[in-house]
Scaffold this motif. Structure first.
Motif, PDB file in Angstrom:
ATOM      1  N   LEU A  70      12.229   5.421  -1.086  1.00 50.23           N
ATOM      2  CA  LEU A  70      13.270   5.082  -2.051  1.00 50.23           C
ATOM      3  C   LEU A  70      14.411   6.105  -2.021  1.00 50.23           C
ATOM      4  N   ALA A  71      14.087   7.343  -1.657  1.00 56.63           N
ATOM      5  CA  ALA A  71      15.116   8.384  -1.543  1.00 56.63           C
ATOM      6  C   ALA A  71      15.921   8.216  -0.256  1.00 56.63           C
ATOM      7  N   GLY A  72      15.320   7.651   0.761  1.00 58.75           N
ATOM      8  CA  GLY A  72      15.993   7.444   2.042  1.00 58.75           C
ATOM      9  C   GLY A  72      15.019   6.866   3.052  1.00 58.75           C
ATOM     10  N   ALA A  73      15.185   5.592   3.376  1.00 58.36           N
ATOM     11  CA  ALA A  73      14.236   4.898   4.241  1.00 58.36           C
ATOM     12  C   ALA A  73      14.308   5.414   5.679  1.00 58.36           C
ATOM     13  N   PRO A  74      13.150   5.717   6.269  1.00 60.42           N
ATOM     14  CA  PRO A  74      13.115   6.143   7.667  1.00 60.42           C
ATOM     15  C   PRO A  74      13.244   4.930   8.599  1.00 60.42           C
ATOM     16  N   ASP A  75      13.372   5.179   9.880  1.00 60.58           N
ATOM     17  CA  ASP A  75      13.395   4.091  10.861  1.00 60.58           C
ATOM     18  C   ASP A  75      12.014   3.485  11.045  1.00 60.58           C
ATOM     19  N   VAL A  76      10.994   4.338  10.997  1.00 62.10           N
ATOM     20  CA  VAL A  76       9.617   3.893  11.204  1.00 62.10           C
ATOM     21  C   VAL A  76       8.671   4.697  10.321  1.00 62.10           C
ATOM     22  N   ILE A  77       7.564   4.058   9.935  1.00 64.62           N
ATOM     23  CA  ILE A  77       6.526   4.719   9.147  1.00 64.62           C
ATOM     24  C   ILE A  77       5.214   4.611   9.903  1.00 64.62           C
ATOM     25  N   LEU A  78       4.578   5.738  10.128  1.00 67.10           N
ATOM     26  CA  LEU A  78       3.233   5.790  10.700  1.00 67.10           C
ATOM     27  C   LEU A  78       2.297   5.905   9.505  1.00 67.10           C
ATOM     28  N   LEU A  79       1.510   4.858   9.248  1.00 68.31           N
ATOM     29  CA  LEU A  79       0.835   4.696   7.962  1.00 68.31           C
ATOM     30  C   LEU A  79      -0.676   4.631   8.101  1.00 68.31           C
ATOM     31  N   ASP A  80      -1.367   5.504   7.376  1.00 70.23           N
ATOM     32  CA  ASP A  80      -2.823   5.493   7.316  1.00 70.23           C
ATOM     33  C   ASP A  80      -3.283   4.389   6.364  1.00 70.23           C
ATOM     34  N   TRP A  81      -4.508   3.928   6.555  1.00 66.26           N
ATOM     35  CA  TRP A  81      -5.068   2.878   5.707  1.00 66.26           C
ATOM     36  C   TRP A  81      -5.692   3.463   4.439  1.00 66.26           C
ATOM     37  N   ASN A  82      -6.676   4.348   4.633  1.00 64.99           N
ATOM     38  CA  ASN A  82      -7.472   4.873   3.517  1.00 64.99           C
ATOM     39  C   ASN A  82      -6.907   6.200   3.019  1.00 64.99           C
ATOM     40  N   PRO A 136      -6.099   8.485  -0.926  1.00 64.83           N
ATOM     41  CA  PRO A 136      -6.208   8.504  -2.386  1.00 64.83           C
ATOM     42  C   PRO A 136      -4.872   8.107  -3.022  1.00 64.83           C
ATOM     43  N   VAL A 137      -4.900   7.864  -4.302  1.00 67.24           N
ATOM     44  CA  VAL A 137      -3.739   7.526  -5.139  1.00 67.24           C
ATOM     45  C   VAL A 137      -3.216   6.121  -4.822  1.00 67.24           C
ATOM     46  N   MET A 138      -2.731   5.889  -3.599  1.00 62.43           N
ATOM     47  CA  MET A 138      -2.249   4.575  -3.181  1.00 62.43           C
ATOM     48  C   MET A 138      -2.551   4.403  -1.698  1.00 62.43           C
ATOM     49  N   SER A 139      -3.328   3.382  -1.369  1.00 60.84           N
ATOM     50  CA  SER A 139      -3.715   3.132   0.026  1.00 60.84           C
ATOM     51  C   SER A 139      -2.529   2.614   0.847  1.00 60.84           C
ATOM     52  N   GLY A 140      -2.725   2.541   2.135  1.00 57.89           N
ATOM     53  CA  GLY A 140      -1.683   2.018   3.014  1.00 57.89           C
ATOM     54  C   GLY A 140      -1.318   0.577   2.694  1.00 57.89           C
ATOM     55  N   ILE A 141      -2.334  -0.256   2.443  1.00 56.35           N
ATOM     56  CA  ILE A 141      -2.087  -1.662   2.096  1.00 56.35           C
ATOM     57  C   ILE A 141      -1.325  -1.758   0.774  1.00 56.35           C
ATOM     58  N   GLU A 142      -1.731  -0.985  -0.212  1.00 56.24           N
ATOM     59  CA  GLU A 142      -1.026  -0.995  -1.503  1.00 56.24           C
ATOM     60  C   GLU A 142       0.417  -0.544  -1.320  1.00 56.24           C
ATOM     61  N   PHE A 190       0.642   0.785  11.496  1.00 54.54           N
ATOM     62  CA  PHE A 190      -0.593   1.198  10.835  1.00 54.54           C
ATOM     63  C   PHE A 190      -1.383   2.050  11.805  1.00 54.54           C
ATOM     64  N   CYS A 191      -1.894   3.161  11.326  1.00 55.46           N
ATOM     65  CA  CYS A 191      -2.631   4.106  12.160  1.00 55.46           C
ATOM     66  C   CYS A 191      -3.924   4.442  11.431  1.00 55.46           C
ATOM     67  N   THR A 192      -5.052   3.917  11.934  1.00 52.82           N
ATOM     68  CA  THR A 192      -6.285   4.044  11.175  1.00 52.82           C
ATOM     69  C   THR A 192      -7.528   3.939  12.037  1.00 52.82           C
ATOM     70  N   THR A 193      -8.650   4.253  11.453  1.00 52.87           N
ATOM     71  CA  THR A 193      -9.937   4.091  12.128  1.00 52.87           C
ATOM     72  C   THR A 193     -10.505   2.700  11.887  1.00 52.87           C
ATOM     73  N   GLU A 194      -9.909   1.939  10.969  1.00 46.43           N
ATOM     74  CA  GLU A 194     -10.366   0.571  10.681  1.00 46.43           C
ATOM     75  C   GLU A 194      -9.977  -0.327  11.851  1.00 46.43           C
ATOM     76  N   ASN A 195     -10.973  -0.883  12.571  1.00 40.31           N
ATOM     77  CA  ASN A 195     -10.634  -1.648  13.764  1.00 40.31           C
ATOM     78  C   ASN A 195     -11.090  -3.094  13.747  1.00 40.31           C
ATOM     79  N   VAL A 230      -2.267   0.900  15.466  1.00 41.84           N
ATOM     80  CA  VAL A 230      -2.781   1.852  16.458  1.00 41.84           C
ATOM     81  C   VAL A 230      -4.055   2.490  15.904  1.00 41.84           C
ATOM     82  N   MET A 231      -5.025   2.677  16.775  1.00 38.31           N
ATOM     83  CA  MET A 231      -6.306   3.248  16.369  1.00 38.31           C
ATOM     84  C   MET A 231      -6.291   4.770  16.491  1.00 38.31           C
ATOM     85  N   LYS A 232      -6.973   5.423  15.540  1.00 37.24           N
ATOM     86  CA  LYS A 232      -7.209   6.863  15.638  1.00 37.24           C
ATOM     87  C   LYS A 232      -8.472   7.056  16.457  1.00 37.24           C
ATOM     88  N   PRO A 233      -8.594   8.074  17.253  1.00 37.69           N
ATOM     89  CA  PRO A 233      -7.510   9.019  17.569  1.00 37.69           C
ATOM     90  C   PRO A 233      -6.539   8.390  18.560  1.00 37.69           C
TER      91      PRO A 233
END
Length: 121
Positions: free
Chosen positions: A42-54, A56-62, A80-85, A102-105
């Motif tokens: 909201l302060a300034g949108a990036p070009d891309v977000i590398l986002l984890d799934w799991n 605390p506080v707010m998940s990637g899906i949320e 999305f960058c996660t171990t959930e496959n 993309v899968m971790k690692p």
């Protein structure tokens, strides 16, 4: 210079991603959960977000769902960058607004190819 927001509750993952992204000539910001990421966008949108799934506080899906309700001048690409496959997880991420997955690692080549697929590398 393109910008990337790395959102992950793991400091190690954020550090590894930052290193890779900086070698790909990205300016990198970090957030440790979805709520912090939403404030950053909201302060300034990036070009891309590398986002984890799991996280605390707010998940990637949320985070993705909340991002969809904003009025940003441009929507960042989401990797999305996660171990959930499982197929169900991948479908849920795409349905929620992710552009790629993309899968971790991950390594530099894998991340670079995903960024190319979404048109930001």
């Amino acid at each position: 210079m393109k910008t990337c927001l790395v959102v992950d509750d793991s400091k190690v993952i954020r550090k590894v991603a930052r290193h890779i992204l900086e070698t790909l000539d990205f300016s990198v910001e970090e957030a440790c959960d979805g709520q912090e990421a939403l404030h950053s966008c909201l302060a300034g949108a990036p070009d891309v977000i590398l986002l984890d799934w799991n996280m605390p506080v707010m998940s990637g899906i949320e985070f993705l769902r909340e991002l969809g309700h904003t009025t940003l001048p441009h929507r960042p690409k989401i990797v999305f960058c996660t171990t959930e496959n499982g197929t169900a997880h991948i479908r849920a991420a795409i349905d929620a607004g992710a552009d790629e997955y993309v899968m971790k690692p991950f390594d530099r080549d894998t991340l670079e190819s995903k960024l190319q697929l979404v048109g930001v590398a």
